[in-house]
Scaffold this active site. Structure first.
Site, PDB file in Angstrom:
ATOM      1  N   HIS B 231      48.038  44.246  41.293  1.00 52.96           N
ATOM      2  CA  HIS B 231      46.672  43.709  41.289  1.00 52.96           C
ATOM      3  C   HIS B 231      46.383  43.193  39.885  1.00 52.96           C
ATOM      4  O   HIS B 231      46.690  43.870  38.904  1.00 52.96           O
ATOM      5  CB  HIS B 231      45.677  44.800  41.666  1.00 52.96           C
ATOM      6  CG  HIS B 231      44.314  44.270  42.020  1.00 52.96           C
ATOM      7  ND1 HIS B 231      43.481  43.728  41.076  1.00 52.96           N
ATOM      8  CD2 HIS B 231      43.665  44.182  43.197  1.00 52.96           C
ATOM      9  CE1 HIS B 231      42.360  43.335  41.678  1.00 52.96           C
ATOM     10  NE2 HIS B 231      42.449  43.598  42.966  1.00 52.96           N
ATOM     11  N   ARG B 280      46.716  37.216  44.821  1.00 49.37           N
ATOM     12  CA  ARG B 280      47.012  38.147  43.730  1.00 49.37           C
ATOM     13  C   ARG B 280      48.365  37.924  43.072  1.00 49.37           C
ATOM     14  O   ARG B 280      48.524  38.143  41.871  1.00 49.37           O
ATOM     15  CB  ARG B 280      46.933  39.577  44.259  1.00 49.37           C
ATOM     16  CG  ARG B 280      45.506  39.933  44.590  1.00 49.37           C
ATOM     17  CD  ARG B 280      45.407  41.256  45.285  1.00 49.37           C
ATOM     18  NE  ARG B 280      44.004  41.504  45.609  1.00 49.37           N
ATOM     19  CZ  ARG B 280      43.578  42.519  46.319  1.00 49.37           C
ATOM     20  NH1 ARG B 280      44.440  43.397  46.806  1.00 49.37           N
ATOM     21  NH2 ARG B 280      42.297  42.664  46.567  1.00 49.37           N
TER      22      ARG B 280
END
Ligand SMILES: Cc1cc2nc3c(=O)[nH]c(=O)nc-3n(C[C@H](O)[C@H](O)[C@H](O)COP(=O)(O)OP(=O)(O)OC[C@H]3O[C@@H](n4cnc5c(N)ncnc54)[C@H](O)[C@@H]3O)c2cc1C
Ligand code: SF4
Ligand code: SF4
Ligand code: FES
Lengths: 231, 537
Positions: B231, B280
């Site tokens: 992330h 992401r």
């Protein structure tokens, strides 16, 4: 800094408790949770302290324990809050000890079953505006530890019962209300002395007073509650 | 009887679905549901509800999920997921989940990465907790009726098998140490593999990864293990990485890098259309390159309006203030990518069957919906919808095991002994060296040599080592770059590699092969395929 940690240990419910002291070289922003992990892996890997944790960020309620006598989440307790004094860890007292710092909180979940903590019908709109706040309860048990009126096995369920009740009172439709109001009266309203120790201690910062006021109004005084409603 | 392992979103959803059909089940978890990783989910859950007047459709949700996953997911599964998403979210709302609402009462949606329309339903920045609270209550109703029996402090030990078929599960009571054999069909919903990276993921300690590891050792196939999601925005807190939800960027947060006073809004600069809300894999890679160039990376949320902070991000702000002693409304905060999600896991078909008859999988432990890169908001959806689907499939299987029961197991089980913390941290060190955001052959091979030499003290460690090897072999074998798997020595995305990486453990050795993805059912022109192979670069 060198932190001194004294941990109350107990092999099982029936064994005698004893204390063990550890010194850990660490920074003052470390959490108690981190220290227990380090003690376990660095100092006593053969006989680690049994305890519960999961999220390590104050969101799951697993690591509740007594820290210098106060119920807290170990992952929320920073060393600098305790200065140079030794930090004493013990299991929560209102629940049976399983081993060391791990207690059996099953009674909390049994209580919620007795409370009928669920909806029979689809939810309606949030009547009190409290659904969000009340849904945040971690079922950690810290509130029960300080509540003068709660004991395991009793009829009064404390703030750990108030929060789920308030959520359901907020979102229930007519068909669910009578049942939920009744259970709220029986398992919360009638037993609560309103000392609000629960509000001060709640690690999630749940405003239990606010939940009580709104839930009392809806369930006990049967006021149509619109004040806190979201726009 | 159907036995569900794991009581997060996927396990609860499966239990609810079975109970709604009057089917009894057990719900096994190492800790109560309140402690499951699902309570940490923040930003929201995706569904093309189209309540924001943007003309969103489930077709677009399908396309963007496939594209975000760089065409590696099974389109049949993704189709079912995206078409059912609106019903899933409406169902959750009917259980009392306090989703943020539009003035007309409809469910409000926010922007999330890799999606051109607002499609993410949310409850401030605690969506996972809110959904969990409602689902826990719903399942409690069925507990009270005797349809769901919880084993809430019980650790998975192994599957019970007969002739290669799963016939039940052995669990150990954390309170007493006693073991029990629960017979019947099994749904596993034991969460992601973050336990392979202790201390450096955004997830929980409880998800050790042992369930998947032992199942692998017992012959269950795993897939796409090289697909590990970093992330883009995490911060270091004691003992773990803490997520700064994508909602921060969905609501206007901007990424920039800085060196000697020179600020660069690198995402906006390089990807004008989606900017900070690129998928992401892309954002984390760009951040990696910035950091490698000696530029620090920051998330600037200072432009977010006050009412957004109050009504949509209050929890996030409080969390940052707590941990960073910084008010994100006033100052940009330093952020770095961190391990967050596992697209890979138990090889699962669109009906949530695994390679072992009698065993089903749902939630983050299953490899099914997210291909090479998961879109934010799709995993809670995948967990809830997956739990429902697995339950329905398992119910069809369950009649075989009627009259099932629970008996105490008094023997010794080699898998009842867990791995040591030292073994876990060694594995973590080695895997992170080979499976970073940017990978290459020599790094992966070096990690493999180290893993192969790692001594194991018990069967659980041997099983974990096998998974670690499978992760590395998968990364080595995929000589292309796709989604979260970026090979600097093979930067191209190759049509030939639109294949699932399948890992198998047999007679003590790990074997990795590539399986074709089932053909896309509809409107799949070759043109679009080729285009999709180079989605964003
Ligand atoms: C910080 C954070 C934020 C996130 N935000 C979002 C978001 O905004 N939107 C989104 O879609 N997704 C988000 N995700 C991802 C999503 O939350 C998870 O993928 C999803 O909740 C997984 O659900 P699950 O039911 O598969 O597993 P989990 O919730 O992880 O549950 C696993 C269950 O298995 C049990 N278990 C584990 N090991 C054992 C064992 N050995 N024995 C017995 N039981 C065991 C656990 O006790 C638990 O009950 C986020 C994840 C994190 C970490
Ligand atoms: S107000 Fe006092 S009696 Fe009532 S729940 Fe809180 S602590 Fe217990
Ligand atoms: S009300 Fe607060 S202290 Fe009590 S169980 Fe819930 S989160 Fe814990
Ligand atoms: S570990 Fe989750 S609250 Fe402390």
């Amino acid at each position: 800094m060198i932190a001194t940690i004294e941990i109350q240990r107990q092999k099982s419910r029936t064994d005698k408790p004893y204390k063990q002291t550890f010194a850990v070289d660490t920074g003052s922003r470390a959490t108690v949770a981190e220290l227990i992990e380090r003690i376990n892996s660095e100092q006593i890997p053969e006989d680690p302290v049994t305890w519960e944790r999961s999220c390590k960020q104050k969101k799951c309620g697993a690591c509740a324990m007594l820290i210098n006598g106060r119920p807290r989440l170990a992952c929320d307790a920073r060393l600098y809050e305790y200065g140079e004094k030794p930090i004493k860890l013990a299991p929560l007292k209102k629940f049976p000890v399983v081993c060391d710092l791990m207690v059996d909180r099953s009674t909390m979940f049994e209580n919620l079953k007795d409370l009928g903590s669920w909806l029979e019908e689809n939810s309606g709109e949030d009547l009190t505006g409290d659904a969000y706040e009340a849904s945040r309860c971690l079922q950690c048990g810290c509130c029960l530890e300080v509540c003068p009126n709660f004991y395991a096995g009793g009829k009064f369920f404390g703030a750990a019962g108030l929060s789920p009740s308030s959520r359901l009172i907020a979102v229930s439709e007519a068909g669910d209300r009578k049942r939920l109001y009744g259970e709220y009266g029986k398992h919360f309203y009638r037993g609560c002395g309103k000392s609000l120790s629960c509000k001060d201690i709640c690690p999630a910062g749940i405003d239990t007073e606010h939940l009580m006021v709104n839930s009392n109004a809806a369930a006990v005084w049967k006021r149509k509650f619109r004040a806190g409603k979201k726009k | 009887m159907i036995n569900i392992i794991g009581a997060g979103l996927a396990g609860l959803s499966a239990a609810m679905t079975l109970a709604e059909h009057g089917i009894e089940c057990t719900l096994i978890s190492a800790q109560n549901s309140e402690r499951a990783q699902s309570v940490l989910a923040e930003g929201g859950i995706n569904a093309a509800l189209d309540t924001m007047g943007e003309g969103d459709t489930t077709e677009l949700h399908f396309e963007e999920t496939m594209r975000g996953g760089v065409q590696l997911a099974d389109p049949i599964a993704v189709r079912a997921l995206t078409e059912n998403a609106p019903d899933v979210v409406r169902k959750l709302a009917s259980l009392g989940v306090p989703f943020n609402r539009n003035p007309d009462g409809s469910i409000m949606l926010r922007s999330f990465g890799g999606q051109r329309k607002k499609r993410t339903a949310f409850a401030q920045s605690s969506t996972g907790k809110m959904i969990m609270t409602s689902l826990i209550d719903e399942v409690r109703k069925y507990e009270a009726r005797g349809l769901v029996t919880r084993f809430p402090h019980h650790t998975f030990v192994r599957l019970l098998t007969e002739n290669g078929e799963c016939t039940g599960v052995r669990v150990s009571d954390n309170y007493t140490g006693k073991m029990y054999d629960l017979h019947g069909t099994v749904i596993t919903a034991g969460g992601g593999l973050n336990g392979f990276f202790p201390g450096i993921t955004t997830g929980t300690v409880t998800n050790t990864g042992n369930i998947t590891a032992v199942m692998f050792a017992q012959g269950v196939k795993l897939a796409n293990l090289e697909m590990i999601q970093y992330h883009p925005t995490t911060i270091g807190i004691p003992g773990k990485r803490c997520l700064i939800s994508e909602a921060a960027r969905g609501e206007g947060g901007r990424l920039f890098s800085e060196k000697k006073g020179d600020e660069l809004y690198f995402m906006e600069e390089r990807y004008p259309e989606l900017g900070n809300l690129m998928p992401r894999d892309v954002v984390s890679r760009e951040m990696f390159f910035e950091l490698r160039d000696g530029r620090d990376t920051f998330l600037d949320m200072t432009g977010i309006p006050a009412d957004t902070w109050q009504n949509k991000l209050s929890d996030l702000r409080k969390e940052v203030m707590d941990y960073m002693i910084l008010d994100p409304a006033e100052d940009p905060i330093p952020v770095e990518p961190g391990i967050h999600y596992f697209m890979g896991g138990i090889y699962t078909d669109p009906s949530h069957r695994t390679s072992m008859p009698g065993l089903f999988a749902a939630g983050e432990c299953a490899c099914i919906y997210h291909g090479a890169n998961r879109l934010g908001g799709n995993s809670m959806l995948g967990a809830v919808f997956g739990g429902m689907t697995a339950a329905k499939s398992a119910a069809q299987n369950a009649d075989k095991s009627a009259g099932a029961d629970c008996s105490e197991f008094t023997g010794k089980d080699a898998f009842a002994v867990t791995h040591s913390a030292v073994f876990a941290s060694e594995t973590c060190r080695i895997l992170s060296s080979g499976l970073g955001i940017v990978r290459n052959e020599s790094g992966i091979k070096k990690a493999l040599a180290e893993i192969n030499a790692l001594p194991c003290a018990n069967d659980t460690e041997t099983a974990r080592k096998a998974v670690a090897q499978a992760m590395l072999y998968s990364a080595l074998g995929r000589t292309e770059s796709r989604g979260a798997h970026f090979r600097e020595d093979f930067p191209e995305t190759l049509v030939n590699f639109r294949q699932t990486t399948v890992s198998e453990y047999n007679g003590g050795t790990v074997r990795v092969t590539f399986d074709d993805i089932p053909e896309r059912k509809t409107d799949d022109s070759n043109d679009r395929d080729t285009a999709a192979e180079k989605p964003y670069r």
